[in-house]
Design an enzyme around this catalytic site. Structure first.
Site, PDB file in Angstrom:
ATOM      1  N   ASN A  67      43.553 -11.845  43.736  1.00 33.04           N
ATOM      2  CA  ASN A  67      43.807 -11.942  42.300  1.00 33.04           C
ATOM      3  C   ASN A  67      43.059 -10.784  41.633  1.00 33.04           C
ATOM      4  OD1 ASN A  67      43.934 -12.591  39.604  1.00 33.04           O
ATOM      5  ND2 ASN A  67      42.692 -14.458  39.759  1.00 33.04           N
ATOM      6  N   TRP A  68      43.814  -9.769  41.260  1.00 36.59           N
ATOM      7  CA  TRP A  68      43.176  -8.553  40.733  1.00 36.59           C
ATOM      8  C   TRP A  68      42.713  -8.729  39.287  1.00 36.59           C
ATOM      9  CZ3 TRP A  68      46.745  -3.932  42.640  1.00 36.59           C
ATOM     10  CH2 TRP A  68      46.792  -3.968  44.046  1.00 36.59           C
ATOM     11  N   LYS A  69      43.133  -9.818  38.667  1.00 37.20           N
ATOM     12  CA  LYS A  69      42.789 -10.097  37.264  1.00 37.20           C
ATOM     13  C   LYS A  69      43.179  -8.905  36.378  1.00 37.20           C
ATOM     14  CE  LYS A  69      39.355 -13.336  38.829  1.00 37.20           C
ATOM     15  NZ  LYS A  69      38.133 -14.077  38.590  1.00 37.20           N
ATOM     16  N   HIS A  88      44.743 -20.859  36.166  1.00 36.57           N
ATOM     17  CA  HIS A  88      43.441 -20.289  36.518  1.00 36.57           C
ATOM     18  C   HIS A  88      42.428 -20.680  35.433  1.00 36.57           C
ATOM     19  CE1 HIS A  88      40.260 -17.432  37.288  1.00 36.57           C
ATOM     20  NE2 HIS A  88      40.756 -17.317  38.500  1.00 36.57           N
ATOM     21  N   GLU A 140      40.226 -19.079  33.978  1.00 34.22           N
ATOM     22  CA  GLU A 140      40.102 -18.109  32.884  1.00 34.22           C
ATOM     23  C   GLU A 140      41.218 -18.306  31.858  1.00 34.22           C
ATOM     24  OE1 GLU A 140      39.850 -14.689  35.438  1.00 34.22           O
ATOM     25  OE2 GLU A 140      37.904 -15.426  36.121  1.00 34.22           O
ATOM     26  N   GLU A 187      39.225 -24.173  42.906  1.00 36.98           N
ATOM     27  CA  GLU A 187      38.310 -23.140  42.442  1.00 36.98           C
ATOM     28  C   GLU A 187      37.274 -23.763  41.504  1.00 36.98           C
ATOM     29  OE1 GLU A 187      40.109 -18.942  42.778  1.00 36.98           O
ATOM     30  OE2 GLU A 187      40.592 -19.700  40.803  1.00 36.98           O
ATOM     31  N   GLY A 190      33.408 -15.710  40.195  1.00 38.26           N
ATOM     32  CA  GLY A 190      32.773 -14.492  39.695  1.00 38.26           C
ATOM     33  C   GLY A 190      31.261 -14.564  39.570  1.00 38.26           C
ATOM     34  N   SER A 211      34.019 -16.737  44.507  1.00 41.15           N
ATOM     35  CA  SER A 211      33.018 -15.904  45.184  1.00 41.15           C
ATOM     36  C   SER A 211      33.210 -15.819  46.700  1.00 41.15           C
ATOM     37  CB  SER A 211      31.602 -16.379  44.837  1.00 41.15           C
ATOM     38  OG  SER A 211      31.354 -16.193  43.457  1.00 41.15           O
ATOM     39  N   GLY A 270      39.023 -13.007  44.037  1.00 39.91           N
ATOM     40  CA  GLY A 270      38.995 -12.157  42.854  1.00 39.91           C
ATOM     41  C   GLY A 270      38.317 -10.836  43.165  1.00 39.91           C
TER      42      GLY A 270
HETATM   43  P1  PGA Z   1      36.053 -14.394  42.454  1.00 35.69           P
HETATM   44  O1  PGA Z   1      37.329 -14.941  41.658  1.00 35.69           O
HETATM   45  O2  PGA Z   1      36.466 -14.253  43.896  1.00 35.69           O
HETATM   46  O3  PGA Z   1      35.734 -13.086  41.808  1.00 35.69           O
HETATM   47  O4  PGA Z   1      34.978 -15.406  42.301  1.00 35.69           O
HETATM   48  C1  PGA Z   1      38.171 -15.893  42.229  1.00 35.69           C
HETATM   49  C2  PGA Z   1      39.265 -16.241  41.276  1.00 35.69           C
HETATM   50  O5  PGA Z   1      39.032 -16.187  40.056  1.00 35.69           O
HETATM   51  O6  PGA Z   1      40.389 -16.554  41.684  1.00 35.69           O
END
Ligand code: PGA
Length: 253
Positions: A6-8, A93, A95, A165, A171, A210, A231
């Site tokens: 997931n490149w966000k 997600h 976010e 998640e 993150g 993470s 991510g």
């Molecule tokens: P992260 O993000 O690996 O940077 O913790 C995971 C995600 O948001 O899917």
């Protein structure tokens, strides 16, 4: 095993191109059974789609709207994504839930629309730190599952991916422990089983939060883990490739 990056909101087209070229190069001539998915921002779907055509890498999007077209300024429809050979769409997600007000009801509408078009939703669920500290983790997770998967049919489960998640692990550099993942994954699978009457083996459940090349062996070896949603670590081709290599070693029968 589904390893999804997931490149966000990262990468300009040239950066996306470099990243995907490096991943392709790293996988060249390698046999792998894992499903590898990259989820760039919308503006790079075209570039990435063209580059991965003919390879075994699959394309994912990070969001969608559930209506097929119309006066919905700023939204992207599922047919638009399908045009670029998107197969997976991340929805719910944390976010998006936190910053953009995505509710379980909206996620459910998106899930149904995605499945109707024969694409695969990656539905994210997870508890916050305070919910965990208050002992509400499973109440929250079960509630999210019931609402997000409302009115889906048993048949839909074939195309369904769930990502557990924990919000506090995203993150932060602090992933959930093996015990926490095991407990959550078993309970999530039990709950989905009770909703749809399908076996644990037929449920695809990723862990996210993470995940790095350092902890992926421990995480992916857990029996009830069927992949990872990654991510930060998916933005570095060497780290992402290393995780894929580890995933291959941990594939279960
Ligand atoms: P992260 O993000 O690996 O940077 O913790 C995971 C995600 O948001 O899917």
């Amino acid at each position: 095993m589904i390893i999804a990056g997931n490149w966000k909101m990262n990468t300009l087209p040239n950066e996306a191109e470099e990243l995907v070229r490096n991943i392709l190069q790293g996988l060249q001539d390698k046999k792998f059974d894992s499903e590898i998915v990259v989820c760039p921002p919308f503006t790079n779907l075209h570039t990435v789609s063209a580059l991965i055509t003919g390879s075994k890498i699959k394309l994912g999007a990070q969001n969608c709207y559930y209506e097929p077209k119309g006066a919905f300024t700023g939204e992207i429809s599922i047919p638009m994504l399908k045009y670029f050979d998107v197969e997976y769409i991340i929805i719910g997600h944390s976010e998006r839930r936190t910053y953009f007000g995505e509710t379980d009801e909206i996620i459910n509408r998106k899930a149904r629309a995605i499945l109707e078009k024969n694409l695969k939703p990656i539905i994210c669920i997870g508890e916050t730190l305070s919910e965990r500290q208050q002992g509400k983790t499973f109440e929250i997770l079960f509630n999210q599952l019931e609402k997000c998967l409302c009115d889906l049919k048993v048949d839909d489960s074939k195309n369904l991916v769930i990502a557990y998640e924990p919000v506090w692990a995203i993150g932060t550099g602090v992933s959930a422990t093996k015990e926490q993942i095991e407990e959550a994954h078993n309970k999530i699978k039990n709950h989905i089983q009770s909703m749809f009457g399908i076996a644990h083996d037929d449920i695809v459940l990723q862990y996210g939060g993470s995940v790095t090349s350092d902890n992926s062996e421990e995480i992916l070896s857990i029996e009830s883990v069927n992949g990872a949603l990654i991510g930060g670590a998916s933005l570095k081709s060497d780290v992402f490739l290393k995780i894929i290599e580890i995933a291959e070693k941990t594939i279960k029968n």
